[in-house]
Design a protein around this motif. Structure first.
Motif, mmCIF file in Angstrom:
data_model
loop_
_atom_site.group_PDB
_atom_site.id
_atom_site.type_symbol
_atom_site.label_atom_id
_atom_site.label_comp_id
_atom_site.label_asym_id
_atom_site.label_seq_id
_atom_site.Cartn_x
_atom_site.Cartn_y
_atom_site.Cartn_z
ATOM 1 N N UNK A 62 29.147 24.308 44.774
ATOM 2 C CA UNK A 62 27.912 23.533 44.687
ATOM 3 C C UNK A 62 27.056 24.002 43.511
ATOM 4 N N UNK A 63 27.028 25.312 43.272
ATOM 5 C CA UNK A 63 26.296 25.829 42.110
ATOM 6 C C UNK A 63 26.935 25.340 40.816
ATOM 7 N N UNK A 64 28.269 25.323 40.784
ATOM 8 C CA UNK A 64 28.967 24.809 39.602
ATOM 9 C C UNK A 64 28.579 23.360 39.342
ATOM 10 N N UNK A 65 28.518 22.570 40.406
ATOM 11 C CA UNK A 65 28.147 21.155 40.262
ATOM 12 C C UNK A 65 26.725 21.044 39.737
ATOM 13 N N UNK A 66 25.812 21.804 40.328
ATOM 14 C CA UNK A 66 24.405 21.740 39.924
ATOM 15 C C UNK A 66 24.195 22.206 38.493
ATOM 16 N N UNK A 67 24.977 23.192 38.064
ATOM 17 C CA UNK A 67 24.792 23.758 36.737
ATOM 18 C C UNK A 67 25.785 23.207 35.721
ATOM 19 N N UNK A 68 26.621 22.269 36.182
ATOM 20 C CA UNK A 68 27.605 21.648 35.316
ATOM 21 C C UNK A 68 28.446 22.687 34.586
ATOM 22 N N UNK A 69 28.919 23.713 35.369
ATOM 23 C CA UNK A 69 29.758 24.770 34.789
ATOM 24 C C UNK A 69 31.233 24.485 34.988
ATOM 25 N N UNK A 70 31.548 23.345 35.551
ATOM 26 C CA UNK A 70 32.937 23.067 35.878
ATOM 27 C C UNK A 70 33.818 22.999 34.645
ATOM 28 N N UNK A 71 35.072 23.393 34.820
ATOM 29 C CA UNK A 71 36.073 23.258 33.763
ATOM 30 C C UNK A 71 36.683 21.869 33.894
ATOM 31 N N UNK A 72 36.794 21.190 32.800
ATOM 32 C CA UNK A 72 37.367 19.858 32.817
ATOM 33 C C UNK A 72 38.826 19.911 33.267
ATOM 34 N N UNK A 73 39.254 18.953 34.094
ATOM 35 C CA UNK A 73 40.646 18.943 34.535
ATOM 36 C C UNK A 73 41.601 18.457 33.460
ATOM 37 N N UNK A 74 41.088 18.017 32.339
ATOM 38 C CA UNK A 74 41.951 17.552 31.262
ATOM 39 C C UNK A 74 42.145 18.663 30.246
ATOM 40 N N UNK A 75 43.338 18.805 29.760
ATOM 41 C CA UNK A 75 43.645 19.800 28.749
ATOM 42 C C UNK A 75 44.245 19.084 27.543
ATOM 43 N N UNK A 76 43.989 19.586 26.372
ATOM 44 C CA UNK A 76 44.548 19.008 25.162
ATOM 45 C C UNK A 76 45.626 19.937 24.634
ATOM 46 N N UNK A 77 46.755 19.358 24.305
ATOM 47 C CA UNK A 77 47.854 20.129 23.730
ATOM 48 C C UNK A 77 48.244 19.414 22.438
ATOM 49 N N UNK A 78 47.826 19.991 21.332
ATOM 50 C CA UNK A 78 48.065 19.309 20.063
ATOM 51 C C UNK A 78 47.253 18.036 20.029
ATOM 52 N N UNK A 79 47.919 16.905 19.772
ATOM 53 C CA UNK A 79 47.214 15.629 19.716
ATOM 54 C C UNK A 79 47.365 14.841 21.003
ATOM 55 N N UNK A 80 47.966 15.446 22.033
ATOM 56 C CA UNK A 80 48.213 14.714 23.270
ATOM 57 C C UNK A 80 47.315 15.218 24.387
ATOM 58 N N UNK A 81 46.836 14.310 25.234
ATOM 59 C CA UNK A 81 46.068 14.671 26.418
ATOM 60 C C UNK A 81 46.982 14.606 27.637
ATOM 61 N N UNK A 82 46.851 15.595 28.502
ATOM 62 C CA UNK A 82 47.629 15.613 29.731
ATOM 63 C C UNK A 82 46.658 15.720 30.891
ATOM 64 N N UNK A 83 46.666 14.732 31.779
ATOM 65 C CA UNK A 83 45.810 14.781 32.955
ATOM 66 C C UNK A 83 46.521 15.652 33.984
ATOM 67 N N UNK A 84 45.907 16.769 34.370
ATOM 68 C CA UNK A 84 46.571 17.734 35.242
ATOM 69 C C UNK A 84 46.435 17.427 36.719
ATOM 70 N N UNK A 85 45.597 16.486 37.078
ATOM 71 C CA UNK A 85 45.508 16.138 38.498
ATOM 72 C C UNK A 85 45.028 14.712 38.669
ATOM 73 N N UNK A 86 45.284 14.196 39.834
ATOM 74 C CA UNK A 86 44.832 12.865 40.210
ATOM 75 C C UNK A 86 43.317 12.925 40.395
ATOM 76 N N UNK A 87 42.571 12.123 39.686
ATOM 77 C CA UNK A 87 41.108 12.162 39.733
ATOM 78 C C UNK A 87 40.564 11.837 41.124
ATOM 79 N N UNK A 88 41.364 11.211 41.994
ATOM 80 C CA UNK A 88 40.889 10.900 43.346
ATOM 81 C C UNK A 88 40.952 12.119 44.268
ATOM 82 N N UNK A 89 41.592 13.189 43.823
ATOM 83 C CA UNK A 89 41.692 14.409 44.614
ATOM 84 C C UNK A 89 40.602 15.372 44.155
ATOM 85 N N UNK A 90 39.701 15.777 45.057
ATOM 86 C CA UNK A 90 38.608 16.669 44.645
ATOM 87 C C UNK A 90 39.127 18.038 44.217
#
Length: 139
Positions: A62-90
């Motif tokens: 909850x503190x992470x949410x309030x302070x927007x400290x979360x790490x993005x679930x998307x990672x960039x590898x070179x010029x490609x984006x890879x979504x590491x999880x289903x966005x519907x799963x918290x």
């Protein structure tokens, strides 16, 4: 447990129980074993650790949410984006839709942790103070 419901949040509860809950329980158990705790004391202190670990994880998310400290679930590898999880799963308790319920669960877990160490009497004052420090932090 009751918190480990089916659906998208179910895995989140299991993960928190196996990660933060187990980490806190192991820490408390080690201290209890070194201190010569018997089986009943060890069980009560294990329950304390598991419950306070889960409450800690909820509050941290909850503190992470309030302070927007979360790490993005998307990672960039070179010029490609890879979504590491289903966005519907918290990915955290802060992403669950009913935050009031999540906060109530943290309070219930804290209450259970305090009840588990009632047998300690004044010997549990340091653990009670630890609970206050963990749960009242702002970062």
């Amino acid at each position: 447990g009751a918190n480990e419901s089916a659906g998208p949040a179910g895995w989140l509860w299991r993960l928190a129980r196996l990660k933060t809950g187990a980490l806190f329980a192991a820490s408390v158990r080690c201290g209890a074993l070194v201190g010569g705790a018997g089986p009943e004391e060890l069980a009560a202190l294990t329950s304390f650790g598991e419950n306070i670990g889960l409450a800690f994880q909820i509050i941290d998310d909850l503190l992470d949410k309030d302070q927007d400290r979360r790490v993005s679930p998307r990672r960039t590898c070179g010029e490609r984006n890879f979504n590491l999880h289903d966005a519907s799963v918290p990915m955290s308790f802060g992403e669950l839709p009913d935050l009031a319920s999540v906060k109530a669960q943290a309070r219930d877990l804290t209450r259970s942790a305090l009840e588990a160490i009632e047998f300690l009497g004044s010997r549990g004052d340091m653990l009670r103070a630890l609970i206050c420090e963990l749960l009242e932090r702002t970062d």
